[in-house]
Design a protein around this motif. Sequence first.
Motif, PDB file in Angstrom:
ATOM      1  N   ALA A  37      36.258 -12.769 -21.562  1.00 38.61           N
ATOM      2  CA  ALA A  37      35.163 -13.085 -22.493  1.00 38.61           C
ATOM      3  C   ALA A  37      33.941 -13.603 -21.730  1.00 38.61           C
ATOM      4  O   ALA A  37      32.800 -13.196 -22.000  1.00 38.61           O
ATOM      5  CB  ALA A  37      35.630 -14.113 -23.516  1.00 38.61           C
ATOM      6  N   GLN A  40      32.430 -10.663 -19.557  1.00 42.40           N
ATOM      7  CA  GLN A  40      31.696  -9.694 -20.365  1.00 42.40           C
ATOM      8  C   GLN A  40      30.318 -10.233 -20.759  1.00 42.40           C
ATOM      9  O   GLN A  40      29.333  -9.492 -20.762  1.00 42.40           O
ATOM     10  CB  GLN A  40      32.501  -9.333 -21.616  1.00 42.40           C
ATOM     11  CG  GLN A  40      33.702  -8.435 -21.342  1.00 42.40           C
ATOM     12  CD  GLN A  40      33.294  -7.015 -21.005  1.00 42.40           C
ATOM     13  OE1 GLN A  40      32.806  -6.741 -19.891  1.00 42.40           O
ATOM     14  NE2 GLN A  40      33.483  -6.109 -21.942  1.00 42.40           N
ATOM     15  N   SER A  41      30.266 -11.507 -21.081  1.00 45.47           N
ATOM     16  CA  SER A  41      28.982 -12.104 -21.477  1.00 45.47           C
ATOM     17  C   SER A  41      28.042 -12.242 -20.286  1.00 45.47           C
ATOM     18  O   SER A  41      26.852 -11.879 -20.361  1.00 45.47           O
ATOM     19  CB  SER A  41      29.222 -13.475 -22.118  1.00 45.47           C
ATOM     20  OG  SER A  41      30.031 -13.361 -23.263  1.00 45.47           O
ATOM     21  N   ARG A  63      29.268  -5.218 -24.997  1.00 49.63           N
ATOM     22  CA  ARG A  63      29.867  -6.322 -24.233  1.00 49.63           C
ATOM     23  C   ARG A  63      30.039  -7.565 -25.108  1.00 49.63           C
ATOM     24  O   ARG A  63      31.063  -8.241 -25.045  1.00 49.63           O
ATOM     25  CB  ARG A  63      29.019  -6.660 -23.007  1.00 49.63           C
ATOM     26  CG  ARG A  63      29.116  -5.647 -21.882  1.00 49.63           C
ATOM     27  CD  ARG A  63      28.538  -6.210 -20.589  1.00 49.63           C
ATOM     28  NE  ARG A  63      28.593  -5.238 -19.514  1.00 49.63           N
ATOM     29  CZ  ARG A  63      29.655  -5.016 -18.746  1.00 49.63           C
ATOM     30  NH1 ARG A  63      30.768  -5.715 -18.967  1.00 49.63           N
ATOM     31  NH2 ARG A  63      29.616  -4.134 -17.774  1.00 49.63           N
ATOM     32  N   SER A  66      32.985  -7.115 -27.475  1.00 49.63           N
ATOM     33  CA  SER A  66      34.269  -7.263 -26.783  1.00 49.63           C
ATOM     34  C   SER A  66      34.510  -8.719 -26.407  1.00 49.63           C
ATOM     35  O   SER A  66      35.647  -9.208 -26.460  1.00 49.63           O
ATOM     36  CB  SER A  66      34.309  -6.384 -25.533  1.00 49.63           C
ATOM     37  OG  SER A  66      33.358  -6.792 -24.577  1.00 49.63           O
ATOM     38  N   SER A  67      33.452  -9.439 -26.066  1.00 52.84           N
ATOM     39  CA  SER A  67      33.582 -10.858 -25.739  1.00 52.84           C
ATOM     40  C   SER A  67      34.044 -11.654 -26.954  1.00 52.84           C
ATOM     41  O   SER A  67      34.912 -12.530 -26.853  1.00 52.84           O
ATOM     42  CB  SER A  67      32.246 -11.404 -25.228  1.00 52.84           C
ATOM     43  OG  SER A  67      32.367 -12.767 -24.860  1.00 52.84           O
TER      44      SER A  67
END
Length: 362
Positions: A37, A40-41, A63, A66-67
């Motif tokens: 997480a 991705q961020s 992204r 998904s995070s």
Amino acid sequence: MLSYIELLSARQHTRYFKETRGHYIYRRTRVIALILALLQSVWILVDQMLLPVDVQSQVAMTRLLSSVAFIALVCWTHRPYSEHLALLRVVMIILIMLLFHSVSAAILILHGHEYTVAGYQFFPYMIVTMLAVFPLTLLNVLSLTLLVAAVEVVTQLVRGQFGQVQAVDSLWLLLVLAVVAGWAAVNQLNMLLGLYRQATRDALTSLANRRLVLEQLDTEIGRLQESKSKLSVLLFDLDKFKGFNDNYGHAAGDIVLKEFARILIKVARKKVDLPARFGGEEFLMLLPDMNSVEASRVAEQIIAACHATQVRIPSGEKVGFTTSIGVAQWQPGEDHSHLIGRADAALYEAKANGRDRYEVAD
């Protein structure tokens, strides 16, 4: 000695090891999900420098989604000891990564940047190597590898690359990495099984030790407080065992202890009941989903099995042995100490009434 069958599938694992492995995987999935997480961020900033301007916002949104999914997985704390839910968490991590990979690849393809952006083609390899983080069986590894490979094949078909040399090389590399990651995952499972048995088994009888049976009793009680199920315990004491050791020696006493352990294993329901050496000549058996009447029938079977058994001791003699048993059914609101205390009082009553019998706690 560990069996290869135990590494192939979880079918041979006891429910107690399954809970241990489930909690182990649960802890790891939460850590991995949190790391992913964050990555991705943070990687959105990297994309701002590497990606063409026309796809930056779309990939960034992918992204972020998904995070958020990974954060939701971190916050999902329901039934942390469930092996099935633990494996589901692993599958969800992989699915989130595969979904991000598929969507981001589609965005790049639609905008004509498929081959101008480095890094995104390596996601399937990264995903399959993540299997090495978890203690998985061979069947687990095979199933997850097939899932990742299937997504890769579909992606190649969409691109029109399936069957080309580069596509075949990609699949070959994916399978090689899966073999390496799978070996590491199964090795973890093998190590976890070994450590679990060293920490939870009695060295002489190979039964569960006092530490494990008390931990599992607490787990069972916690489960009972959320359901309307039943639980009974049997507390055993081998009759006049101190005198037996004095007369025949401790080597003979060890033979009797091991033989009694074999009787408990034979009578116990496989993967359900938990027989344990509680200390010295005392044994304890957990009987989930049984009331005191059903547990009393189990006690009768064990007493009868003792009557039918004789062991040959080092002196060459054949000797028999008997046991006294206290039966107690869990009552709402009591902890393991009170439950075992009632079983112990029933055991004391069985001894006072002549031994070689069972008594049921009030």
